[in-house]
Design an enzyme around this catalytic site. Structure first.
Site, PDB file in Angstrom:
ATOM      1  N   CYS A  32       6.972  -0.069   6.746  1.00  0.00           N
ATOM      2  CA  CYS A  32       6.473   1.076   5.988  1.00  0.00           C
ATOM      3  C   CYS A  32       7.564   1.524   5.018  1.00  0.00           C
ATOM      4  O   CYS A  32       8.738   1.580   5.394  1.00  0.00           O
ATOM      5  CB  CYS A  32       6.129   2.203   6.959  1.00  0.00           C
ATOM      6  SG  CYS A  32       5.491   3.682   6.149  1.00  0.00           S
ATOM      7  N   LEU A  33       7.168   1.853   3.812  1.00  0.00           N
ATOM      8  CA  LEU A  33       8.147   2.310   2.820  1.00  0.00           C
ATOM      9  C   LEU A  33       8.802   3.620   3.263  1.00  0.00           C
ATOM     10  O   LEU A  33       9.896   3.944   2.808  1.00  0.00           O
ATOM     11  CB  LEU A  33       7.473   2.488   1.452  1.00  0.00           C
ATOM     12  CG  LEU A  33       6.920   1.198   0.812  1.00  0.00           C
ATOM     13  CD1 LEU A  33       6.160   1.521  -0.464  1.00  0.00           C
ATOM     14  CD2 LEU A  33       8.034   0.191   0.548  1.00  0.00           C
ATOM     15  N   GLY A  90       0.847  -1.188   0.000  1.00  0.00           N
ATOM     16  CA  GLY A  90       0.000   0.000   0.000  1.00  0.00           C
ATOM     17  C   GLY A  90       0.876   1.230   0.000  1.00  0.00           C
ATOM     18  O   GLY A  90       2.056   1.165   0.373  1.00  0.00           O
ATOM     19  N   HIS A 110      -1.674   7.287   7.442  1.00  0.00           N
ATOM     20  CA  HIS A 110      -0.760   8.190   6.724  1.00  0.00           C
ATOM     21  C   HIS A 110      -1.464   9.495   6.335  1.00  0.00           C
ATOM     22  O   HIS A 110      -0.834  10.550   6.288  1.00  0.00           O
ATOM     23  CB  HIS A 110      -0.251   7.524   5.435  1.00  0.00           C
ATOM     24  CG  HIS A 110       0.970   6.672   5.628  1.00  0.00           C
ATOM     25  ND1 HIS A 110       2.142   7.146   6.153  1.00  0.00           N
ATOM     26  CD2 HIS A 110       1.197   5.367   5.344  1.00  0.00           C
ATOM     27  CE1 HIS A 110       3.049   6.172   6.183  1.00  0.00           C
ATOM     28  NE2 HIS A 110       2.500   5.070   5.705  1.00  0.00           N
ATOM     29  N   HIS A 115      -3.332   1.211   8.277  1.00  0.00           N
ATOM     30  CA  HIS A 115      -1.988   1.785   8.134  1.00  0.00           C
ATOM     31  C   HIS A 115      -2.002   2.938   7.119  1.00  0.00           C
ATOM     32  O   HIS A 115      -1.450   4.014   7.385  1.00  0.00           O
ATOM     33  CB  HIS A 115      -1.031   0.667   7.688  1.00  0.00           C
ATOM     34  CG  HIS A 115       0.372   1.096   7.448  1.00  0.00           C
ATOM     35  ND1 HIS A 115       1.431   0.651   8.206  1.00  0.00           N
ATOM     36  CD2 HIS A 115       0.917   1.933   6.514  1.00  0.00           C
ATOM     37  CE1 HIS A 115       2.553   1.211   7.762  1.00  0.00           C
ATOM     38  NE2 HIS A 115       2.268   1.981   6.726  1.00  0.00           N
ATOM     39  N   GLU A 116      -2.662   2.719   5.986  1.00  0.00           N
ATOM     40  CA  GLU A 116      -2.667   3.750   4.937  1.00  0.00           C
ATOM     41  C   GLU A 116      -3.539   4.946   5.320  1.00  0.00           C
ATOM     42  O   GLU A 116      -3.176   6.092   5.055  1.00  0.00           O
ATOM     43  CB  GLU A 116      -3.114   3.168   3.594  1.00  0.00           C
ATOM     44  CG  GLU A 116      -2.254   2.024   3.047  1.00  0.00           C
ATOM     45  CD  GLU A 116      -0.759   2.317   3.021  1.00  0.00           C
ATOM     46  OE1 GLU A 116      -0.372   3.501   2.888  1.00  0.00           O
ATOM     47  OE2 GLU A 116       0.035   1.367   3.174  1.00  0.00           O
ATOM     48  N   GLN A 125       3.139  10.102   1.174  1.00  0.00           N
ATOM     49  CA  GLN A 125       4.450   9.447   1.072  1.00  0.00           C
ATOM     50  C   GLN A 125       5.179   9.799  -0.224  1.00  0.00           C
ATOM     51  O   GLN A 125       6.373   9.553  -0.345  1.00  0.00           O
ATOM     52  CB  GLN A 125       4.291   7.926   1.146  1.00  0.00           C
ATOM     53  CG  GLN A 125       3.808   7.429   2.495  1.00  0.00           C
ATOM     54  CD  GLN A 125       3.717   5.914   2.494  1.00  0.00           C
ATOM     55  OE1 GLN A 125       2.696   5.354   2.126  1.00  0.00           O
ATOM     56  NE2 GLN A 125       4.796   5.251   2.876  1.00  0.00           N
TER      57      GLN A 125
HETATM   58 NI    NI Z   1       3.407   3.213   5.452  1.00  0.00          NI
END
Ligand code: NI
Length: 184
Positions: free
Chosen positions: A110-111, A56, A156, A152-153, A61
């Site tokens: 997480c990226l 995701g 963000h 999680h998304e 991000q």
């Molecule tokens: Ni993330």
């Protein structure tokens, strides 16, 4: 001019410490949804997520303070293997409308927080409403890993990363140590 898909581009993923990671994101207006800019952004987010083997990604991000998330889970994903598949989902202005009272702890990374995993409690089931990429209202139910990725998304979009949800910092582990000592 030939019809067809625009060339997509990989976007730069910002990391923890960049102020935009902790800022909230603005909703996308219904006029804006179908714009070339937003459609292009969505295509690029999908490509960027896939390239980074993410499950995701959220617009903040990639430097864009808009409420857009994309999710796609494949059991073959090398970063999160063996989870039930979730077909590509593009969601704008997502709101969690309902959720189970029960939570379950699961490993997240997480990226934007590279090389780390932590054990995060998330609601086991939830309902989300929002818009699809055509601007149509959608509502969906999710459970298990899919519900986790959604939470999680959505976090963000409100300036939160999984570290903000960690009840015990002692579960924080680097990826190599996760593979060695914690992976089940
Ligand atoms: Ni993330």
């Amino acid at each position: 001019m030939t019809e067809g898909k625009l060339i997509v581009a990989l976007l730069i993923i910002i990391r923890l410490g960049h102020p935009k990671i902790q800022e909230g994101a603005e909703p996308v207006s219904s006029e804006e949804v179908r714009s070339r800019e937003i459609q292009r952004l969505i295509d690029d987010m999908v490509e960027t997520m896939r390239d980074a083997h993410g499950v995701g990604i959220a617009a903040p991000q990639v430097h864009v303070s808009k409420q857009i998330i994309v999710i796609e889970v494949s059991p073959e994903n090398p970063r999160y293997p063996n989870h039930p598949a979730v077909p590509l989902l593009v969601l704008l202005n997502p709101t969690i409308t309902d959720h189970a009272e029960t939570t379950e702890a699961g490993w997240e990374g997480c990226l934007s927080v590279p090389d780390l995993r932590g054990l995060v409690p998330r609601w086991t089931r939830l309902s989300v409403s929002g818009l699809d990429r055509r601007g149509q209202a959608v509502r969906l139910d999710a459970e298990g890993f899919f519900a986790r990725v959604l939470q999680h998304e959505v976090d963000h979009l409100h300036g939160r990363v999984f570290l903000d949800r960690l009840p015990d910092l002692k579960t924080l582990t680097h990826l190599r140590e996760y593979e060695l000592f914690w992976k089940s």
